[in-house]
Scaffold this motif. Structure first.
Motif, PDB file in Angstrom:
ATOM      1  N   ARG A 170       0.843  -1.199   0.000  1.00 57.72           N
ATOM      2  CA  ARG A 170       0.000   0.000   0.000  1.00 57.72           C
ATOM      3  C   ARG A 170       0.870   1.238   0.000  1.00 57.72           C
ATOM      4  O   ARG A 170       1.835   1.322   0.743  1.00 57.72           O
ATOM      5  CB  ARG A 170      -0.908   0.002   1.241  1.00 57.72           C
ATOM      6  N   MET A 171       0.517   2.182  -0.829  1.00 53.26           N
ATOM      7  CA  MET A 171       1.209   3.462  -0.857  1.00 53.26           C
ATOM      8  C   MET A 171       0.198   4.545  -0.505  1.00 53.26           C
ATOM      9  O   MET A 171      -0.841   4.670  -1.159  1.00 53.26           O
ATOM     10  CB  MET A 171       1.808   3.731  -2.244  1.00 53.26           C
ATOM     11  N   LEU A 172       0.490   5.320   0.533  1.00 60.47           N
ATOM     12  CA  LEU A 172      -0.426   6.354   0.988  1.00 60.47           C
ATOM     13  C   LEU A 172       0.282   7.697   1.017  1.00 60.47           C
ATOM     14  O   LEU A 172       1.476   7.766   1.305  1.00 60.47           O
ATOM     15  CB  LEU A 172      -0.977   6.036   2.387  1.00 60.47           C
ATOM     16  N   ARG A 173      -0.451   8.747   0.742  1.00 64.99           N
ATOM     17  CA  ARG A 173       0.085  10.099   0.789  1.00 64.99           C
ATOM     18  C   ARG A 173      -0.556  10.833   1.971  1.00 64.99           C
ATOM     19  O   ARG A 173      -1.775  10.822   2.120  1.00 64.99           O
ATOM     20  CB  ARG A 173      -0.226  10.836  -0.522  1.00 64.99           C
ATOM     21  N   VAL A 174       0.277  11.446   2.807  1.00 66.54           N
ATOM     22  CA  VAL A 174      -0.224  12.177   3.971  1.00 66.54           C
ATOM     23  C   VAL A 174       0.300  13.603   3.928  1.00 66.54           C
ATOM     24  O   VAL A 174       1.263  13.908   3.217  1.00 66.54           O
ATOM     25  CB  VAL A 174       0.216  11.499   5.292  1.00 66.54           C
ATOM     26  N   ALA A 175      -0.347  14.475   4.707  1.00 70.04           N
ATOM     27  CA  ALA A 175      -0.017  15.902   4.645  1.00 70.04           C
ATOM     28  C   ALA A 175       1.115  16.283   5.592  1.00 70.04           C
ATOM     29  O   ALA A 175       1.912  17.167   5.290  1.00 70.04           O
ATOM     30  CB  ALA A 175      -1.254  16.741   4.949  1.00 70.04           C
ATOM     31  N   THR A 176       1.189  15.642   6.761  1.00 70.86           N
ATOM     32  CA  THR A 176       2.182  16.042   7.769  1.00 70.86           C
ATOM     33  C   THR A 176       2.864  14.816   8.361  1.00 70.86           C
ATOM     34  O   THR A 176       2.374  13.683   8.237  1.00 70.86           O
ATOM     35  CB  THR A 176       1.519  16.828   8.914  1.00 70.86           C
ATOM     36  N   ASP A 177       3.990  15.048   9.035  1.00 69.86           N
ATOM     37  CA  ASP A 177       4.697  13.943   9.681  1.00 69.86           C
ATOM     38  C   ASP A 177       3.891  13.381  10.849  1.00 69.86           C
ATOM     39  O   ASP A 177       3.956  12.189  11.141  1.00 69.86           O
ATOM     40  CB  ASP A 177       6.081  14.392  10.153  1.00 69.86           C
ATOM     41  N   THR A 178       3.101  14.240  11.495  1.00 66.20           N
ATOM     42  CA  THR A 178       2.257  13.766  12.599  1.00 66.20           C
ATOM     43  C   THR A 178       1.178  12.822  12.091  1.00 66.20           C
ATOM     44  O   THR A 178       0.914  11.768  12.689  1.00 66.20           O
ATOM     45  CB  THR A 178       1.610  14.962  13.323  1.00 66.20           C
ATOM     46  N   GLU A 179       0.553  13.188  10.980  1.00 63.16           N
ATOM     47  CA  GLU A 179      -0.471  12.331  10.384  1.00 63.16           C
ATOM     48  C   GLU A 179       0.129  10.993   9.956  1.00 63.16           C
ATOM     49  O   GLU A 179      -0.461   9.933  10.130  1.00 63.16           O
ATOM     50  CB  GLU A 179      -1.095  13.045   9.178  1.00 63.16           C
ATOM     51  N   GLN A 180       1.317  11.060   9.390  1.00 62.62           N
ATOM     52  CA  GLN A 180       2.000   9.838   8.969  1.00 62.62           C
ATOM     53  C   GLN A 180       2.305   8.946  10.165  1.00 62.62           C
ATOM     54  O   GLN A 180       2.079   7.729  10.124  1.00 62.62           O
ATOM     55  CB  GLN A 180       3.294  10.199   8.256  1.00 62.62           C
ATOM     56  N   ALA A 181       2.813   9.536  11.242  1.00 60.17           N
ATOM     57  CA  ALA A 181       3.156   8.756  12.428  1.00 60.17           C
ATOM     58  C   ALA A 181       1.920   8.113  13.051  1.00 60.17           C
ATOM     59  O   ALA A 181       1.953   6.946  13.456  1.00 60.17           O
ATOM     60  CB  ALA A 181       3.851   9.658  13.448  1.00 60.17           C
ATOM     61  N   ASP A 182       0.816   8.869  13.131  1.00 61.21           N
ATOM     62  CA  ASP A 182      -0.421   8.307  13.685  1.00 61.21           C
ATOM     63  C   ASP A 182      -0.925   7.144  12.839  1.00 61.21           C
ATOM     64  O   ASP A 182      -1.448   6.152  13.370  1.00 61.21           O
ATOM     65  CB  ASP A 182      -1.489   9.394  13.778  1.00 61.21           C
TER      66      ASP A 182
ATOM     67  N   LYS B  79      -1.333   3.332  14.170  1.00 64.15           N
ATOM     68  CA  LYS B  79      -2.644   2.686  14.068  1.00 64.15           C
ATOM     69  C   LYS B  79      -2.522   1.330  13.388  1.00 64.15           C
ATOM     70  O   LYS B  79      -3.125   0.335  13.820  1.00 64.15           O
ATOM     71  CB  LYS B  79      -3.593   3.593  13.282  1.00 64.15           C
ATOM     72  N   GLU B  80      -1.740   1.267  12.334  1.00 63.26           N
ATOM     73  CA  GLU B  80      -1.547   0.008  11.619  1.00 63.26           C
ATOM     74  C   GLU B  80      -0.872  -1.030  12.514  1.00 63.26           C
ATOM     75  O   GLU B  80      -1.273  -2.192  12.546  1.00 63.26           O
ATOM     76  CB  GLU B  80      -0.696   0.252  10.373  1.00 63.26           C
ATOM     77  N   ILE B  81       0.155  -0.610  13.251  1.00 63.53           N
ATOM     78  CA  ILE B  81       0.877  -1.545  14.115  1.00 63.53           C
ATOM     79  C   ILE B  81      -0.029  -2.040  15.243  1.00 63.53           C
ATOM     80  O   ILE B  81      -0.034  -3.219  15.591  1.00 63.53           O
ATOM     81  CB  ILE B  81       2.147  -0.882  14.683  1.00 63.53           C
TER      82      ILE B  81
ATOM     83  N   SER C 231      11.973  10.574  13.954  1.00 62.06           N
ATOM     84  CA  SER C 231      11.676   9.623  15.022  1.00 62.06           C
ATOM     85  C   SER C 231      10.788  10.233  16.101  1.00 62.06           C
ATOM     86  O   SER C 231      10.009   9.518  16.736  1.00 62.06           O
ATOM     87  CB  SER C 231      12.969   9.106  15.650  1.00 62.06           C
ATOM     88  N   ARG C 232      10.895  11.544  16.309  1.00 64.63           N
ATOM     89  CA  ARG C 232      10.144  12.173  17.396  1.00 64.63           C
ATOM     90  C   ARG C 232       8.637  11.982  17.216  1.00 64.63           C
ATOM     91  O   ARG C 232       7.934  11.582  18.153  1.00 64.63           O
ATOM     92  CB  ARG C 232      10.481  13.660  17.465  1.00 64.63           C
ATOM     93  N   ALA C 233       8.133  12.250  16.017  1.00 63.26           N
ATOM     94  CA  ALA C 233       6.700  12.103  15.760  1.00 63.26           C
ATOM     95  C   ALA C 233       6.280  10.640  15.874  1.00 63.26           C
ATOM     96  O   ALA C 233       5.212  10.320  16.426  1.00 63.26           O
ATOM     97  CB  ALA C 233       6.346  12.657  14.386  1.00 63.26           C
ATOM     98  N   LEU C 234       7.114   9.733  15.379  1.00 63.04           N
ATOM     99  CA  LEU C 234       6.782   8.309  15.439  1.00 63.04           C
ATOM    100  C   LEU C 234       6.773   7.813  16.881  1.00 63.04           C
ATOM    101  O   LEU C 234       5.875   7.055  17.275  1.00 63.04           O
ATOM    102  CB  LEU C 234       7.797   7.511  14.624  1.00 63.04           C
ATOM    103  N   GLU C 235       7.744   8.237  17.678  1.00 63.51           N
ATOM    104  CA  GLU C 235       7.781   7.816  19.079  1.00 63.51           C
ATOM    105  C   GLU C 235       6.550   8.304  19.832  1.00 63.51           C
ATOM    106  O   GLU C 235       5.961   7.565  20.626  1.00 63.51           O
ATOM    107  CB  GLU C 235       9.049   8.346  19.746  1.00 63.51           C
ATOM    108  N   ALA C 236       6.176   9.559  19.589  1.00 63.83           N
ATOM    109  CA  ALA C 236       4.987  10.106  20.270  1.00 63.83           C
ATOM    110  C   ALA C 236       3.736   9.343  19.862  1.00 63.83           C
ATOM    111  O   ALA C 236       2.883   9.023  20.698  1.00 63.83           O
ATOM    112  CB  ALA C 236       4.846  11.591  19.931  1.00 63.83           C
TER     113      ALA C 236
ATOM    114  N   ARG D 108       1.284   7.068  22.244  1.00 60.05           N
ATOM    115  CA  ARG D 108      -0.165   7.322  22.364  1.00 60.05           C
ATOM    116  C   ARG D 108      -0.976   6.066  22.073  1.00 60.05           C
ATOM    117  O   ARG D 108      -2.040   5.839  22.659  1.00 60.05           O
ATOM    118  CB  ARG D 108      -0.580   8.442  21.408  1.00 60.05           C
ATOM    119  N   ALA D 109      -0.452   5.240  21.153  1.00 57.01           N
ATOM    120  CA  ALA D 109      -1.177   4.020  20.783  1.00 57.01           C
ATOM    121  C   ALA D 109      -0.887   2.865  21.731  1.00 57.01           C
ATOM    122  O   ALA D 109      -1.439   1.770  21.563  1.00 57.01           O
ATOM    123  CB  ALA D 109      -0.798   3.625  19.356  1.00 57.01           C
TER     124      ALA D 109
END
Length: 620
Positions: free
Chosen positions: A343-355, A359-361, A508-513, A517-518
């Motif tokens: 799957r290839m997805l396009r997101v607007a921000t790094d925060t949206e990408q990290a969330d 969610k997938e994990i 990594s900061r956005a992904l860690e946060a 949260r998840a």
């Protein structure tokens, strides 16, 4: 074949090699160097330029293995690889600039000594911040606003140099020259030169200026670097392209500088390797069009070569990659074979990408049927079922006699036993998944993940209730106290092999946060760079001051580490104090000497007061 044709390209012209991913471009570059040496080129005349320090190190290692073979034998006869000029654009330009630093005053009106310092981005930011305060320019109150102003100032400096050397009007015309960032450029440059310093952009710009305006230096460097090889050509910007073009003599551009059959020792060659489909640095000025531009500039002596066979990846991966390139404008698409969809997805921000990633994990760990994650989860469940394993909760404990000493220095992956809060003789098996720095209490915080339920707990080390699992006891200690056939919990992401790759450490900061949260436990591989640590920067400041006593950025860092009670006002007053022919360290030594002399000088004895005679008292 294609690689051999590229390696043996003529030594008296330009070779443009289009190299796709995994096509062996590093092999071609190293073999090209070996071929140039075999045809008579002296090692010192070969210049090989890469974009990153890592790529430069890899290139040197491969060339050492190819050209020198046995290290002991190479040391005995002299390493050929060490006599080559291999490095990044910035490192090569730094060496050139130190050799021709005495030319800078005539070219720029500002002197530059060969022992100049190279300011880091944080040091450049401080210079801009101070200048903004002095000249009433709003630098904002947040770090992001200051960084934006710094970027604008440095971009304006590059535009001004490009405008001067290329003879073109600056972007925005006369109005642009009145902006705050353009107004700060001369003050910024003067502040750096006063400290005998340059920034990273100066390394390229000043060498470009040198090659453009100093005929003697240009001729010397053209003779010194007769064979130039450039990796990742698609990521070159205007200054980098101009540098390489100036190193190629005008005669060679007309087809006259070849040297014919006299061998590589008397010829000039330019060998560039790149792929426009891999251009990723357009945001910082890279121009993928430079591939076509160099062909136009040297059309009469240019040969093109193409490396398209991928030796690194399977056909499935290359097909998906090619499809992704063709699907750039889509928001989401399914790529690859139906059995293993990508799957290839396009997101607007790094925060949206990290969330989205978190969610997938989380869906994988919970076994929920969510598109791709549902397939993975079903596969995991099927594997456990085929092995006859139960998914019931298992309590993992160890015996006290299996444990070693109290854990004083936690490290990633360390297995430990943690005493149960209610039952003193019960020790739970856990693993260290995160380690912090020493806190104010002199202890090291670390996060443990328990083997039985995947829960996490943060403790300060050393802790008397946490003991190390010795190496000899690990195999037995890891056996659960309950059903030995029980399956590991889905939360054990290390066991199930879930990995998240990102391109830069800043992501990594956005992904860690998002993972926190998840509620997803994770282990972060890698950490802040060694030379970016505060303690290392403090030590480096002292070393830099020894090499350049006028380095203001290094002085302001060193003067209060360790703390000496010198406040910002005192430091500013000292920096503003003008004293002829004295560097910063010279002025500091003068003050210390005056203070020592004042302390050592004999102090006058206080005069004794005469005792007043009482009224009516006669002299003796």
């Amino acid at each position: 074949d294609a690689q051999a044709n590229a390696v043996t390209a003529p030594v008296d012209g330009v070779a443009v090699v289009t190299a796709g991913p995994g096509s062996g471009k590093t092999r071609v570059l190293t073999r090209r160097v070996a071929w140039l040496l075999a045809t008579g080129a002296p090692p010192r005349q070969i210049l090989c330029v890469t974009f990153t320090n890592k790529a430069a190190r890899e290139m040197k290692e491969r060339l050492g293995e190819l050209l020198d073979g046995d290290a002991a034998a190479a040391d005995a006869r002299g390493s050929v690889a060490r006599r080559l000029n291999v490095g990044t654009f910035h490192s090569i330009c730094a060496k050139i600039l130190r050799s021709y630093a005495d030319c800078m005053e005539a070219l720029t009106g500002q002197p530059l000594a060969s022992d100049f310092s190279i300011y880091s981005p944080s040091e450049c930011s401080k210079v801009v911040k101070d200048l903004a305060s002095t000249h009433n320019v709003d630098a904002g109150t947040e770090r992001a606003e200051l960084n934006k102003l710094v970027h604008k100032v440095q971009k304006a400096k590059i535009e001004q140099m490009e405008s001067m050397l290329l003879g073109k009007a600056p972007p925005g015309g006369a109005a642009a020259r009145k902006t705050p960032e353009h107004m700060l450029v001369p003050f910024y440059t003067a502040a750096l030169r006063k400290a005998n310093a340059v920034d990273f952009d100066d390394l390229l710009l000043l060498v470009w200026l040198l090659l453009s305006r100093d005929g003697r230096a240009r001729a010397e460097l053209q003779d010194r670097f007769r064979h130039v090889l450039v990796d990742e050509w698609q990521d070159t910007n205007i200054p980098q392209y101009s540098l390489i073009k100036h190193l190629f003599p005008p005669g060679a551009a007309k087809g006259e500088g070849g040297g014919g059959g006299d061998g590589a020792g008397n010829a000039h060659s330019l060998f560039v390797v790149g792929d426009v489909d891999q251009s990723i640095y357009g945001w910082r000025g890279a121009e993928a069009e430079n591939t076509e531009k160099i062909i136009q500039d040297f059309e009469s002596i240019t040969k093109r070569y193409s490396l398209r066979e991928n030796y690194r990846s399977s056909s499935e991966i290359t097909t998906v990659a090619s499809t992704i390139i063709g699907e750039r404008d889509t928001t989401e698409s399914m790529l690859g074979r139906a059995a293993r969809p990508i799957r290839m997805l396009r997101v607007a921000t790094d925060t949206e990408q990290a969330d989205l990633v978190a969610k997938e994990i989380r869906a994988v760990l919970e076994g929920r049927d969510v598109t791709l994650t549902g397939e993975v989860a079903r596969g995991m469940a099927a594997t456990a079922a085929s092995q006859g394993k139960s998914a019931e909760k298992v309590e993992v404990t160890v015996k006290r006699e299996q444990l070693g000493a109290v854990c004083s220095k936690p490290r990633l992956g360390l297995r430990v036993g943690v005493r149960d809060e209610a039952e003193a003789n019960l020790w739970h098996l856990a693993e260290v998944v995160w380690v912090g720095g020493i806190n104010a209490q002199g202890k090291t915080p670390a996060v443990l993940r328990y083997a039985d339920n995947g829960e996490q707990d943060e403790l300060d080390f050393p802790d008397p209730d946490v003991r190390v699992v010795p190496q000899a006891a690990k195999d037995t200690a890891l056996e659960p106290a309950g059903d030995a056939t029980a399956a590991p919990k889905p939360e054990d992401t290390r066991r199930w092999g879930i990995a998240v790759f990102y391109r830069t450490n800043a992501q990594s900061r956005a992904l860690e946060a998002a993972l926190s949260r998840a509620g997803v436990s994770y282990v972060l591989q890698g950490n802040r760079g060694f030379f970016a640590r505060k303690e290392v920067l403090d030590v480096m400041a002292y070393l830099r001051l020894l090499g350049n006593p006028n380095d203001e950025a290094a002085f302001t860092r060193a003067v209060n580490y360790p703390a000496r009670g010198a406040g910002p006002g005192t430091v500013k007053a000292f920096m503003d104090w003008q004293h002829e022919d004295l560097s910063l360290l010279g002025k500091l030594n003068l003050l210390l000497r005056l203070e020592a002399e004042e302390a050592a000088a004999p102090k006058p004895k206080p005069k004794r007061k005469k005792k007043k005679k009482k009224k009516g008292e006669e002299d003796a």
